[in-house]
Design a protein around this motif. Sequence first.
Motif, PDB file in Angstrom:
ATOM      1  N   THR A  82       0.826  -1.205   0.000  1.00 25.06           N
ATOM      2  CA  THR A  82       0.000   0.000   0.000  1.00 25.06           C
ATOM      3  C   THR A  82       0.863   1.257   0.000  1.00 25.06           C
ATOM      4  OG1 THR A  82      -0.123   0.073   2.416  1.00 25.06           O
ATOM      5  CG2 THR A  82      -1.865  -1.141   1.269  1.00 25.06           C
ATOM      6  N   VAL A  83       0.295   2.308  -0.576  1.00 27.84           N
ATOM      7  CA  VAL A  83       0.878   3.637  -0.522  1.00 27.84           C
ATOM      8  C   VAL A  83      -0.169   4.524   0.143  1.00 27.84           C
ATOM      9  CG1 VAL A  83       1.813   5.573  -1.840  1.00 27.84           C
ATOM     10  CG2 VAL A  83       2.183   3.229  -2.629  1.00 27.84           C
ATOM     11  N   THR A  84       0.253   5.272   1.162  1.00 28.78           N
ATOM     12  CA  THR A  84      -0.682   6.085   1.932  1.00 28.78           C
ATOM     13  C   THR A  84      -0.411   7.564   1.711  1.00 28.78           C
ATOM     14  OG1 THR A  84      -0.830   4.365   3.629  1.00 28.78           O
ATOM     15  CG2 THR A  84      -1.569   6.571   4.246  1.00 28.78           C
ATOM     16  N   ALA A  85      -1.471   8.302   1.422  1.00 29.08           N
ATOM     17  CA  ALA A  85      -1.424   9.764   1.358  1.00 29.08           C
ATOM     18  C   ALA A  85      -1.989  10.266   2.686  1.00 29.08           C
ATOM     19  CB  ALA A  85      -2.256  10.282   0.192  1.00 29.08           C
ATOM     20  N   PHE A  86      -1.172  10.964   3.446  1.00 29.33           N
ATOM     21  CA  PHE A  86      -1.557  11.400   4.781  1.00 29.33           C
ATOM     22  C   PHE A  86      -2.240  12.760   4.755  1.00 29.33           C
ATOM     23  CE2 PHE A  86       1.877   8.389   5.459  1.00 29.33           C
ATOM     24  CZ  PHE A  86       1.328   7.567   6.431  1.00 29.33           C
ATOM     25  N   GLY A  87      -3.302  12.875   5.526  1.00 29.65           N
ATOM     26  CA  GLY A  87      -4.015  14.139   5.637  1.00 29.65           C
ATOM     27  C   GLY A  87      -3.137  15.257   6.150  1.00 29.65           C
ATOM     28  N   SER A  88      -2.143  14.930   6.952  1.00 29.72           N
ATOM     29  CA  SER A  88      -1.236  15.961   7.466  1.00 29.72           C
ATOM     30  C   SER A  88      -0.461  16.613   6.320  1.00 29.72           C
ATOM     31  CB  SER A  88      -0.283  15.369   8.501  1.00 29.72           C
ATOM     32  OG  SER A  88       0.463  14.307   7.948  1.00 29.72           O
ATOM     33  N   THR A  89      -0.191  15.863   5.265  1.00 31.66           N
ATOM     34  CA  THR A  89       0.457  16.441   4.084  1.00 31.66           C
ATOM     35  C   THR A  89      -0.500  17.395   3.397  1.00 31.66           C
ATOM     36  OG1 THR A  89       1.780  14.446   3.796  1.00 31.66           O
ATOM     37  CG2 THR A  89       1.612  15.916   1.892  1.00 31.66           C
ATOM     38  N   CYS A  90      -1.755  17.015   3.336  1.00 34.65           N
ATOM     39  CA  CYS A  90      -2.796  17.877   2.766  1.00 34.65           C
ATOM     40  C   CYS A  90      -2.884  19.178   3.568  1.00 34.65           C
ATOM     41  CB  CYS A  90      -4.138  17.146   2.777  1.00 34.65           C
ATOM     42  SG  CYS A  90      -5.536  18.113   2.194  1.00 34.65           S
ATOM     43  N   ALA A  91      -2.838  19.063   4.883  1.00 31.09           N
ATOM     44  CA  ALA A  91      -2.939  20.240   5.745  1.00 31.09           C
ATOM     45  C   ALA A  91      -1.777  21.199   5.526  1.00 31.09           C
ATOM     46  CB  ALA A  91      -3.000  19.816   7.210  1.00 31.09           C
ATOM     47  N   GLY A  92      -0.651  20.698   5.056  1.00 34.60           N
ATOM     48  CA  GLY A  92       0.512  21.545   4.799  1.00 34.60           C
ATOM     49  C   GLY A  92       0.407  22.362   3.521  1.00 34.60           C
ATOM     50  N   LEU A  93      -0.536  22.014   2.658  1.00 35.59           N
ATOM     51  CA  LEU A  93      -0.746  22.792   1.439  1.00 35.59           C
ATOM     52  C   LEU A  93      -1.563  24.035   1.808  1.00 35.59           C
ATOM     53  CD1 LEU A  93      -1.613  19.842  -0.949  1.00 35.59           C
ATOM     54  CD2 LEU A  93       0.589  20.998  -0.691  1.00 35.59           C
TER      55      LEU A  93
END
Length: 161
Positions: free
Chosen positions: A118-129
């Motif tokens: 699996t590859v996970t996209a973390f919401g915390s990365t989204c929050a950094g945008l």
Amino acid sequence: MHSRKVIAALALAAGLVAPMALAATPAAAMVGSCRVELYDIDAGNVADRDGRDELRFLVGGNLFPRINADYFGMNTGDDGDPGQFEDPTSIIQSTQNAVFDLRETDGPVWGRGDSLGTVTAFGSTCAGLTTAGDSTIITDTLTGSEQTAYSYQVRLKMIAL
């Protein structure tokens, strides 16, 4: 009339007016949600002994491809594009994660198959945008040994909404 000027001067001196003025000016803010989509997949080695993997992505309970094909076939060295998997996509909030599970499936019933990782996209990365339309690429390499040693490089793109 002097009382209005005195009240305004006191409010300014007490710091009551300045915070309201700051709130009215545009400032960089974190975004609340992102679209996460498959950006690219490259096959280093495939898992099946026959030299060809029949692949799907499981995202949010949905298998991709799901309408026009039962799977997308890849050989060692192949490059896969989002459209070949019918564009796996997920929308997440900054407090959520999106998991893209690469699956190797076999027929004649093309179900969920076996997970290759699996590859996970973390919401915390989204929050950094900070601005709608900002994006970032997440890259991960999935390796293991199903029937044979395999490796896939998977790239996801996160786009601020």
